[in-house]
Design an enzyme around this catalytic site. Sequence first.
Site, short mmCIF file in Angstrom:
data_model
loop_
_atom_site.label_atom_id
_atom_site.label_comp_id
_atom_site.label_asym_id
_atom_site.label_seq_id
_atom_site.Cartn_x
_atom_site.Cartn_y
_atom_site.Cartn_z
N GLU A 63 4.49 -4.05 10.87
CA GLU A 63 3.99 -2.74 11.27
C GLU A 63 4.60 -1.62 12.16
OE1 GLU A 63 -0.12 -2.77 13.08
OE2 GLU A 63 -0.85 -4.39 11.34
N ARG B 81 -0.59 5.71 16.76
CA ARG B 81 -0.72 6.38 15.42
C ARG B 81 -1.44 7.81 15.79
NH1 ARG B 81 1.73 2.36 14.56
NH2 ARG B 81 1.27 0.46 13.24
N ASN C 247 -3.90 8.50 10.13
CA ASN C 247 -4.94 7.46 10.20
C ASN C 247 -6.63 8.21 10.29
OD1 ASN C 247 -2.52 5.90 10.81
ND2 ASN C 247 -4.10 4.32 11.57
N TYR D 112 0.79 -1.17 0.00
CA TYR D 112 0.08 -0.21 0.06
C TYR D 112 0.96 1.30 0.02
CZ TYR D 112 -3.01 3.80 2.05
OH TYR D 112 -3.61 4.89 2.11
#
Length: 316
Positions: free
Chosen positions: A275, A217, A180, A151
């Site tokens: 991640e 995040r 996000n 991605y």
Amino acid sequence: MKILVTGGCGFIGSHTIDLLIENGHDVIVIDKVLRKENLNPKAKYIKLDITSKKLKSIIKKESPEILLHLAASINIRNSLEKPIEFAKNNIIGTINILDSCISSDIKKIIFSSSVAVYGEPKYLPVDEKHEIIMPNSLDSKDSSLKPINPYAISKIASEFYIQMFNQIYGIDYVILRYANVYGPRQSLSSGAVIPSFIEKLLSDQQPIIYGDGKQTRDFVYVEDVARANMLAINWKRGIYNIGSGKETSIIDILQKIKAITKKNIDAIFLEQKNEIKRIFVSIEKAKKLGWKPLIDIDEGIKRTIEYFNANKNKQL
């Protein structure tokens, strides 16, 4: 102003369409799926895949001044399982759009990129000058351009193509690297953590956390992102982070949702795969041009839960 939006029936796109129309713009939407619940009656909708050969003639016929490119495959976990599909939708689709712009009157393309392109940050908050790297699984001496998944690779490749078309053909651009994004209308199929947690808790099921939940995040509310998309029409050429500028852990997000829903259900912890551990971004560059987030994480989660509660009998 006449604006063409790709992916305008999606989560971020539909909020952006509403705001553009509210501010008096003439909006055309191209999307391969026309979601009835996300349609604005004042916009013109064309059902079309952005990889279609018909795109060039449609853009020439509609003759927009601005093209806001939001269409993309977005689920990061799926990008690892379906890299060819992601490359087709995100990279080939972007090239087709750029190629279609050459013979049109489009003055500027605004592209929705992602902070995922930064990989594992060397410093926090991450600003736009941060090199794009990957963790130690690859030799950092090979290149500084190492996003962490297909991605992210599709987004940075699209950024490169946009900048190349600017240099060769003079198509102006603004690239927005979203953090996000969350909020009403977000699909469960996106794989995003906030709608996933809300859906599980409202269904009295255990939410799933990948890793220990301490990873952080930068969460930014969708209406703030839509406003950045609109304001970028008048921004000078460049790359801008769009986030909250704040760091929030996945565990903290779950606790906030549990408190509002009054569901004291423990999470299931699964192995974390490829991640990043921590990230939040500097938004100073965008703030200097008049944008800043207006909805904080607590208010944003509250609004999102209200939306899911109102639509819990519908497929999201």
